[in-house]
Design an enzyme around this catalytic site. Structure first.
Site, PDB file in Angstrom:
ATOM      1  N   LYS A  83       0.851  -1.198   0.000  1.00 11.98           N
ATOM      2  CA  LYS A  83       0.000   0.000   0.000  1.00 11.98           C
ATOM      3  C   LYS A  83       0.873   1.229   0.000  1.00 11.98           C
ATOM      4  CE  LYS A  83      -4.028   2.150   0.896  1.00 11.98           C
ATOM      5  NZ  LYS A  83      -3.734   2.968  -0.308  1.00 11.98           N
ATOM      6  N   LYS A 107       5.367   2.559   8.487  1.00  8.58           N
ATOM      7  CA  LYS A 107       4.119   3.197   8.953  1.00  8.58           C
ATOM      8  C   LYS A 107       3.056   2.130   9.200  1.00  8.58           C
ATOM      9  CE  LYS A 107       4.840   6.964   5.810  1.00  8.58           C
ATOM     10  NZ  LYS A 107       4.369   7.935   4.822  1.00  8.58           N
ATOM     11  N   LYS A 119       5.010   1.966  -3.147  1.00  5.63           N
ATOM     12  CA  LYS A 119       5.037   3.374  -3.564  1.00  5.63           C
ATOM     13  C   LYS A 119       5.288   3.423  -5.061  1.00  5.63           C
ATOM     14  CE  LYS A 119       4.850   7.563  -1.754  1.00  5.63           C
ATOM     15  NZ  LYS A 119       4.276   8.022  -0.482  1.00  5.63           N
ATOM     16  N   THR A 203      -4.047  13.039   6.570  1.00  6.67           N
ATOM     17  CA  THR A 203      -2.616  13.139   6.863  1.00  6.67           C
ATOM     18  C   THR A 203      -2.390  14.352   7.767  1.00  6.67           C
ATOM     19  OG1 THR A 203      -2.184  12.225   4.683  1.00  6.67           O
ATOM     20  CG2 THR A 203      -0.313  13.225   5.813  1.00  6.67           C
ATOM     21  N   ASN A 234      -1.643  19.532  -0.318  1.00  4.98           N
ATOM     22  CA  ASN A 234      -2.681  18.820   0.426  1.00  4.98           C
ATOM     23  C   ASN A 234      -2.351  18.793   1.923  1.00  4.98           C
ATOM     24  OD1 ASN A 234      -3.433  16.110   1.800  1.00  4.98           O
ATOM     25  ND2 ASN A 234      -4.970  16.351   0.234  1.00  4.98           N
TER      26      ASN A 234
HETATM   27  N1  LIG Z   1      -0.946  13.352   0.484  1.00  5.18           N
HETATM   28  C1  LIG Z   1      -0.838  12.465   1.470  1.00  5.18           C
HETATM   29  O1  LIG Z   1      -1.831  11.873   1.918  1.00  5.18           O
HETATM   30  C2  LIG Z   1       0.483  12.203   2.098  1.00  5.18           C
HETATM   31  C3  LIG Z   1       1.613  12.944   1.789  1.00  5.18           C
HETATM   32  N2  LIG Z   1       2.767  12.725   2.473  1.00  5.18           N
HETATM   33  C4  LIG Z   1       3.950  13.501   2.185  1.00  5.18           C
HETATM   34  O2  LIG Z   1       3.719  14.886   2.445  1.00  5.18           O
HETATM   35  C5  LIG Z   1       4.512  15.681   1.553  1.00  5.18           C
HETATM   36  C6  LIG Z   1       3.614  16.662   0.813  1.00  5.18           C
HETATM   37  O3  LIG Z   1       2.639  15.905   0.089  1.00  5.18           O
HETATM   38  P1  LIG Z   1       1.312  16.587  -0.501  1.00  5.18           P
HETATM   39  O4  LIG Z   1       0.908  17.707   0.364  1.00  5.18           O
HETATM   40  O5  LIG Z   1       0.372  15.481  -0.763  1.00  5.18           O
HETATM   41  O6  LIG Z   1       1.848  17.139  -1.872  1.00  5.18           O
HETATM   42  P2  LIG Z   1       1.227  18.317  -2.767  1.00  5.18           P
HETATM   43  O7  LIG Z   1       1.661  18.029  -4.134  1.00  5.18           O
HETATM   44  O8  LIG Z   1      -0.209  18.496  -2.498  1.00  5.18           O
HETATM   45  O9  LIG Z   1       2.004  19.626  -2.236  1.00  5.18           O
HETATM   46  C7  LIG Z   1       3.399  19.777  -2.301  1.00  5.18           C
HETATM   47  C8  LIG Z   1       3.737  21.155  -1.748  1.00  5.18           C
HETATM   48  O10 LIG Z   1       5.158  21.265  -1.619  1.00  5.18           O
HETATM   49  C9  LIG Z   1       5.575  22.494  -2.211  1.00  5.18           C
HETATM   50  N3  LIG Z   1       6.954  22.369  -2.637  1.00  5.18           N
HETATM   51  C10 LIG Z   1       7.452  21.652  -3.663  1.00  5.18           C
HETATM   52  N4  LIG Z   1       8.789  21.816  -3.718  1.00  5.18           N
HETATM   53  C11 LIG Z   1       9.116  22.631  -2.678  1.00  5.18           C
HETATM   54  C12 LIG Z   1      10.325  23.167  -2.201  1.00  5.18           C
HETATM   55  N5  LIG Z   1      11.480  22.879  -2.785  1.00  5.18           N
HETATM   56  N6  LIG Z   1      10.287  23.961  -1.105  1.00  5.18           N
HETATM   57  C13 LIG Z   1       9.125  24.254  -0.502  1.00  5.18           C
HETATM   58  N7  LIG Z   1       7.938  23.779  -0.914  1.00  5.18           N
HETATM   59  C14 LIG Z   1       7.957  22.980  -1.989  1.00  5.18           C
HETATM   60  C15 LIG Z   1       4.605  22.706  -3.354  1.00  5.18           C
HETATM   61  O11 LIG Z   1       4.629  24.063  -3.796  1.00  5.18           O
HETATM   62  C16 LIG Z   1       3.300  22.311  -2.656  1.00  5.18           C
HETATM   63  O12 LIG Z   1       2.850  23.383  -1.862  1.00  5.18           O
HETATM   64  C17 LIG Z   1       5.258  14.688   0.676  1.00  5.18           C
HETATM   65  O13 LIG Z   1       6.509  14.383   1.246  1.00  5.18           O
HETATM   66  C18 LIG Z   1       4.366  13.444   0.732  1.00  5.18           C
HETATM   67  O14 LIG Z   1       5.072  12.268   0.436  1.00  5.18           O
HETATM   68  C19 LIG Z   1       2.855  11.806   3.474  1.00  5.18           C
HETATM   69  C20 LIG Z   1       1.790  11.051   3.822  1.00  5.18           C
HETATM   70  C21 LIG Z   1       0.545  11.110   3.099  1.00  5.18           C
HETATM   71  O1  LIG Z   2      -2.753   6.638   1.653  1.00  7.80           O
HETATM   72  C1  LIG Z   2      -1.920   5.817   1.326  1.00  7.80           C
HETATM   73  O2  LIG Z   2      -2.154   4.660   1.056  1.00  7.80           O
HETATM   74  C2  LIG Z   2      -0.454   6.188   1.220  1.00  7.80           C
HETATM   75  C3  LIG Z   2      -0.101   7.568   1.627  1.00  7.80           C
HETATM   76  C4  LIG Z   2       1.343   7.779   1.323  1.00  7.80           C
HETATM   77  O3  LIG Z   2       1.756   7.668   0.193  1.00  7.80           O
HETATM   78  C5  LIG Z   2       2.278   8.067   2.384  1.00  7.80           C
HETATM   79  O4  LIG Z   2       1.966   7.870   3.558  1.00  7.80           O
HETATM   80  O5  LIG Z   2       3.413   8.482   2.064  1.00  7.80           O
END
Ligand SMILES: NC(=O)C1=CN([C@@H]2O[C@H](COP(=O)(O)OP(=O)(O)OC[C@H]3O[C@@H](n4cnc5c(N)ncnc54)[C@H](O)[C@@H]3O)[C@@H](O)[C@H]2O)C=CC1
Ligand SMILES: O=C(O)CCC(=O)C(=O)O
Length: 427
Positions: A83, A107, A119, A203, A234
């Site tokens: 997952k 996790k 992933k 998250t 997000n």
């Molecule tokens: N979406 C989810 O449910 C989950 C996400 N994550 C992790 O959280 C982190 C963010 O994911 P999301 O919010 O989903 O992605 P997203 O794509 O929605 O947002 C990414 C954000 O990071 C910013 N960004 C990109 N490069 C940057 C930089 N060099 N410096 C500062 N900001 C920068 C972008 O402008 C944007 O605001 C990632 O590491 C992801 O793996 C972890 C667990 C679950």
């Molecule tokens: O919701 C999921 O299954 C995975 C979320 C995720 O990619 C992460 O925790 O980094």
């Protein structure tokens, strides 16, 4: 099905370079050693069991065909299907996807979910593509990985630069291939096609609970806590909203263009209104800090919520935050994280702090399997109890063994997979 698969599985994959994977492996090694599992367990668990590389031809709007490279890593299926999310980003590599799959295993172990880690990622920049091009890429990727994924094999979800709409296209493509609707194939879907209440903010809610619980253990209340968030996608933007509602002071936010900071607190609802679908908002402000300056601003809690390797030996000495809560995966290098621990800065590791996403993804899959759906309140209540339990377990083990919270989380996370591998006769 298009003939677009170039499969490199397991041993035929080129050697993975040093970096995020190597440092994660170090901690996994130490965790297994402290738990009393020998070298053969480490050999099995140090990399994904499977790593599929695919090449995806996409007809672009101007008529030419562009071929994208993508990956899907499956770390271990010792306890159940794998997952984890799918990332669309120009800097995706096989090494990064492999490390991300290992973190997913940790996790799932720590939160006792019946999965191993997976992933995926595609090297692309969706910010420069039309919606039609992104849709064709998403569908092409599903065709290319369709043999190794499925509701009982490997269940994808959103990650960086992917969202519920992309999950909907992927689900539709998968259901077409299988010739039946298969909502349990993917999580993070829109509600009307089987998504779960609460998944979009899960998250961030999990990160907020981690901040609240860890701060309480440091004698700090959430009300008035000064928080700087890096990344306004997000995770970062929903976190800002939740913390603002809980009375914390969001003093900084940033995105790919830079950061904005005000020690008296930012107007979060206004920033949320103005952000675009890729999580950018600071480009609307003329006065902004560079990303490197931004991380050094004073605050109680710094929450990296963007990409890997943001806090490293290059900037760690100048970090002023009293606590780091890792919402992103791998935002602090291992050396920097150990340095912060020595300095008495609490680092709440990614595999703990951001696991609210996969936890509610698990709830979504359970609801898809049973065909009966919960209210947002029920989902959030179940998430709250799992988060509080995990934070307390990790911090208690860290204290009792005088080890970093990261090592404690890895020990708690990896044990189930070592045990399951032994019972299956793999080691
Ligand atoms: N979406 C989810 O449910 C989950 C996400 N994550 C992790 O959280 C982190 C963010 O994911 P999301 O919010 O989903 O992605 P997203 O794509 O929605 O947002 C990414 C954000 O990071 C910013 N960004 C990109 N490069 C940057 C930089 N060099 N410096 C500062 N900001 C920068 C972008 O402008 C944007 O605001 C990632 O590491 C992801 O793996 C972890 C667990 C679950
Ligand atoms: O919701 C999921 O299954 C995975 C979320 C995720 O990619 C992460 O925790 O980094």
């Amino acid at each position: 099905m298009s003939g677009n698969k170039r499969i490199l599985i397991g041993a035929s994959q080129p050697a993975l370079s040093e970096g995020v994977l190597a440092s994660t492996q170090k901690v996994v090694h130490e965790a297994l050693e402290r738990l009393g599992y020998g070298e053969s367990y480490y050999e099995l668990l140090k990399e994904p069991l499977r790593l599929l590389t695919v090449r995806i031809p996409v007809r672009m709007d101007d008529g030419h065909v562009q071929v994208f490279t993508g990956y899907r890593a499956q770390h271990t299926d010792a306890v159940g299907p794998t997952k984890g999310g799918i990332r669309f980003h120009p800097s995706v590599t096989a090494e990064e996807v492999s490390a991300l799959s290992l973190w997913m295993t940790l996790k799932c172990g720590l939160f006792d979910l019946p999965y191993g880690g997976g992933k995926g990622g595609i090297i692309c920049d969706p910010r420069t593509m039309s919606l039609g091009e992104v849709e064709r890429l998403a569908r092409g990727y599903v065709r290319a990985i369709s043999q190794i994924v499925g509701p009982n094999k490997d269940i994808p979800a959103p990650d960086v630069y992917t969202n519920a709409q992309i999950m909907a296209w992927m689900l539709d493509e998968y259901s077409r291939i299988r010739e039946y609707d298969s909502p349990g194939f993917i999580t993070g879907k829109p509600l009307v096609i089987g998504g779960s209440q609460g998944r979009e903010k899960a998250t961030s809610l999990g990160v907020a609970i981690s901040i609240r619980e860890a701060a309480a253990q440091q004698g700090l209340a959430i009300k008035g806590l000064k928080v700087c968030i890096q990344g306004f996608g997000n995770v970062g933007s929903n976190l800002a909203e939740i913390l603002d509602q809980w009375g914390a002071l969001v003093v900084g936010i940033s995105d790919v263009h830079g950061g904005i900071y005000d020690e008296n607190g930012l107007d979060v609802p206004n920033l949320l209104d103005r952000r675009d679908s890729f999580g950018s908002v600071t480009n609307l402000f003329s006065k902004r800090l560079s990303n490197s300056e931004y991380l050094l601003q004073p605050c109680d809690v710094l929450v990296p919520a963007a990409l890997e390797n943001q806090i490293t030996m290059d900037n760690v000495e100048k970090i002023q935050a009293k606590m780091i809560v890792e919402a992103a995966n791998g935002p602090t290098s291992l050396e920097a994280s150990n340095k912060l621990h020595e300095r008495g800065v609490l680092v709440v590791p990614d595999v703990l702090a951001n696991a609210g996403g996969v936890t509610v993804s698990y709830f979504e899959w359970v609801q898809n399997n049973q065909g009966y759906y919960w209210t947002e309140e029920e989902v959030n209540r179940k998430l709250e109890s799992k988060m509080v339990e995990a934070v307390n377990k990790v911090l208690a083990l860290s204290k009792s063994r005088t080890i970093t919270p990261r090592l404690a989380a890895y020990m708690l996370g990896v044990q189930k997979y070592a045990e399951a591998s032994r019972l299956r006769g793999w080691v």
